[in-house]
Scaffold this motif. Sequence first.
Motif, PDB file in Angstrom:
ATOM      1  N   GLY A 108      64.193 -16.260  86.259  1.00  0.00           N
ATOM      2  CA  GLY A 108      64.190 -15.404  84.797  1.00  0.00           C
ATOM      3  C   GLY A 108      63.018 -15.647  84.033  1.00  0.00           C
ATOM      4  N   LEU A 109      63.734 -15.698  83.112  1.00  0.00           N
ATOM      5  CA  LEU A 109      62.579 -15.431  81.321  1.00  0.00           C
ATOM      6  C   LEU A 109      62.538 -16.858  80.926  1.00  0.00           C
ATOM      7  CD1 LEU A 109      60.605 -14.109  79.580  1.00  0.00           C
ATOM      8  CD2 LEU A 109      62.326 -12.942  78.821  1.00  0.00           C
ATOM      9  N   VAL A 110      62.605 -17.686  80.884  1.00  0.00           N
ATOM     10  CA  VAL A 110      61.421 -18.731  79.999  1.00  0.00           C
ATOM     11  C   VAL A 110      60.832 -18.632  79.527  1.00  0.00           C
ATOM     12  CG1 VAL A 110      63.011 -19.930  82.219  1.00  0.00           C
ATOM     13  CG2 VAL A 110      60.790 -19.658  82.125  1.00  0.00           C
ATOM     14  N   GLN A 111      61.092 -20.160  78.847  1.00  0.00           N
ATOM     15  CA  GLN A 111      59.555 -19.597  77.729  1.00  0.00           C
ATOM     16  C   GLN A 111      58.638 -21.449  78.559  1.00  0.00           C
ATOM     17  OE1 GLN A 111      61.328 -21.213  74.228  1.00  0.00           O
ATOM     18  NE2 GLN A 111      61.290 -19.619  72.846  1.00  0.00           N
ATOM     19  N   ALA A 112      57.646 -21.903  78.107  1.00  0.00           N
ATOM     20  CA  ALA A 112      56.519 -22.566  78.601  1.00  0.00           C
ATOM     21  C   ALA A 112      57.011 -23.922  78.672  1.00  0.00           C
ATOM     22  CB  ALA A 112      54.998 -22.463  77.454  1.00  0.00           C
ATOM     23  N   GLY A 113      57.352 -24.426  79.540  1.00  0.00           N
ATOM     24  CA  GLY A 113      57.698 -25.795  79.082  1.00  0.00           C
ATOM     25  C   GLY A 113      59.531 -26.540  79.264  1.00  0.00           C
ATOM     26  N   ASP A 114      59.734 -25.045  79.884  1.00  0.00           N
ATOM     27  CA  ASP A 114      60.974 -25.431  80.347  1.00  0.00           C
ATOM     28  C   ASP A 114      60.869 -25.331  81.864  1.00  0.00           C
ATOM     29  OD1 ASP A 114      63.052 -22.387  78.104  1.00  0.00           O
ATOM     30  OD2 ASP A 114      61.978 -24.388  77.991  1.00  0.00           O
ATOM     31  N   SER A 115      62.157 -25.040  82.789  1.00  0.00           N
ATOM     32  CA  SER A 115      62.269 -25.613  83.760  1.00  0.00           C
ATOM     33  C   SER A 115      63.333 -24.490  84.377  1.00  0.00           C
ATOM     34  CB  SER A 115      63.472 -27.321  83.945  1.00  0.00           C
ATOM     35  OG  SER A 115      62.850 -27.766  83.885  1.00  0.00           O
ATOM     36  N   LEU A 116      63.399 -24.134  85.889  1.00  0.00           N
ATOM     37  CA  LEU A 116      63.948 -23.220  86.608  1.00  0.00           C
ATOM     38  C   LEU A 116      64.304 -23.707  87.966  1.00  0.00           C
ATOM     39  CD1 LEU A 116      62.516 -19.935  86.061  1.00  0.00           C
ATOM     40  CD2 LEU A 116      64.869 -20.561  85.847  1.00  0.00           C
ATOM     41  N   ARG A 117      65.707 -23.298  88.199  1.00  0.00           N
ATOM     42  CA  ARG A 117      65.975 -23.663  89.722  1.00  0.00           C
ATOM     43  C   ARG A 117      66.266 -22.993  90.720  1.00  0.00           C
ATOM     44  NH1 ARG A 117      67.239 -28.368  92.730  1.00  0.00           N
ATOM     45  NH2 ARG A 117      68.136 -28.695  93.983  1.00  0.00           N
ATOM     46  N   LEU A 118      64.493 -22.256  91.476  1.00  0.00           N
ATOM     47  CA  LEU A 118      64.771 -21.199  92.518  1.00  0.00           C
ATOM     48  C   LEU A 118      65.366 -22.433  94.027  1.00  0.00           C
ATOM     49  CD1 LEU A 118      61.422 -19.269  92.663  1.00  0.00           C
ATOM     50  CD2 LEU A 118      63.069 -18.801  91.341  1.00  0.00           C
ATOM     51  N   SER A 119      66.224 -21.318  94.392  1.00  0.00           N
ATOM     52  CA  SER A 119      67.227 -21.356  95.975  1.00  0.00           C
ATOM     53  C   SER A 119      67.052 -19.917  96.359  1.00  0.00           C
ATOM     54  CB  SER A 119      69.092 -21.485  95.559  1.00  0.00           C
ATOM     55  OG  SER A 119      68.985 -22.202  94.867  1.00  0.00           O
ATOM     56  N   CYS A 120      66.690 -20.476  98.125  1.00  0.00           N
ATOM     57  CA  CYS A 120      66.639 -20.053  99.002  1.00  0.00           C
ATOM     58  C   CYS A 120      68.125 -19.911  99.768  1.00  0.00           C
ATOM     59  CB  CYS A 120      64.992 -20.008  99.444  1.00  0.00           C
ATOM     60  SG  CYS A 120      64.928 -19.510 100.793  1.00  0.00           S
ATOM     61  N   ALA A 121      68.867 -18.780 100.528  1.00  0.00           N
ATOM     62  CA  ALA A 121      70.061 -18.772 101.163  1.00  0.00           C
ATOM     63  C   ALA A 121      69.595 -17.758 102.374  1.00  0.00           C
ATOM     64  CB  ALA A 121      71.318 -18.058  99.999  1.00  0.00           C
ATOM     65  N   VAL A 122      69.362 -18.756 102.784  1.00  0.00           N
ATOM     66  CA  VAL A 122      69.126 -18.668 104.308  1.00  0.00           C
ATOM     67  C   VAL A 122      70.533 -18.360 105.739  1.00  0.00           C
ATOM     68  CG1 VAL A 122      68.547 -19.178 107.044  1.00  0.00           C
ATOM     69  CG2 VAL A 122      67.340 -20.040 104.564  1.00  0.00           C
ATOM     70  N   SER A 123      70.307 -16.996 105.726  1.00  0.00           N
ATOM     71  CA  SER A 123      72.175 -16.504 107.031  1.00  0.00           C
ATOM     72  C   SER A 123      71.812 -16.325 107.805  1.00  0.00           C
ATOM     73  CB  SER A 123      72.644 -15.137 105.826  1.00  0.00           C
ATOM     74  OG  SER A 123      71.902 -14.515 105.657  1.00  0.00           O
ATOM     75  N   GLY A 124      72.114 -16.042 108.976  1.00  0.00           N
ATOM     76  CA  GLY A 124      71.990 -15.167 110.518  1.00  0.00           C
ATOM     77  C   GLY A 124      71.522 -15.922 111.710  1.00  0.00           C
ATOM     78  N   ARG A 125      70.958 -17.789 110.818  1.00  0.00           N
ATOM     79  CA  ARG A 125      70.523 -19.005 112.171  1.00  0.00           C
ATOM     80  C   ARG A 125      70.580 -20.087 111.020  1.00  0.00           C
ATOM     81  NH1 ARG A 125      70.459 -15.728 115.265  1.00  0.00           N
ATOM     82  NH2 ARG A 125      68.952 -14.878 116.916  1.00  0.00           N
ATOM     83  N   ALA A 126      70.595 -21.104 111.443  1.00  0.00           N
ATOM     84  CA  ALA A 126      70.928 -22.233 110.394  1.00  0.00           C
ATOM     85  C   ALA A 126      69.414 -22.643 110.674  1.00  0.00           C
ATOM     86  CB  ALA A 126      71.852 -23.884 111.509  1.00  0.00           C
ATOM     87  N   VAL A 127      69.142 -23.361 109.465  1.00  0.00           N
ATOM     88  CA  VAL A 127      67.704 -22.862 108.724  1.00  0.00           C
ATOM     89  C   VAL A 127      67.144 -24.198 109.154  1.00  0.00           C
ATOM     90  CG1 VAL A 127      68.353 -24.536 106.543  1.00  0.00           C
ATOM     91  CG2 VAL A 127      66.292 -22.919 106.740  1.00  0.00           C
TER      92      VAL A 127
END
Length: 126
Positions: free
Chosen positions: A10-29
């Motif tokens: 997303g779009l955030v300002q300097a100093g902010d936080s973000l949490r990215l997620s990587c969802a895996v399918s097709g196999r157990a990660v």
Amino acid sequence: QVQLVESGGGLVQAGDSLRLSCAVSGRAVSPYAVGWFRQAPGKEREVVATIGRSGGSTYYADSVKGRFTISRDNAENTVNLQMNSLKPEDTGVYSCAARFAYYSETYNRARDYDYWGQGTQVTVSS
């Protein structure tokens, strides 16, 4: 086949936080090493953080050490990237990647990975 889908950008300002997620399918990660990479406009793709199959081994680029944390939840089949104290230079398309690993080491080069997500845009304004 392993499919990876990123979310959380997303779009955030300097100093902010973000949490990215990587969802895996097709196999157990669980037997896969996973990495987060980013590419800014006009620049080459670079490694951000990687995690070994056990979660006990991690690697961070110098530019994000102390600000970003990579973690994995094998039960949920996800790998997350918590990004704090974001800077404008963190702007880019963030992609997760996976490769099967026999041992718990991390892999820190893009060419080491076999499966890639489409990426999610992170924009940090000053």
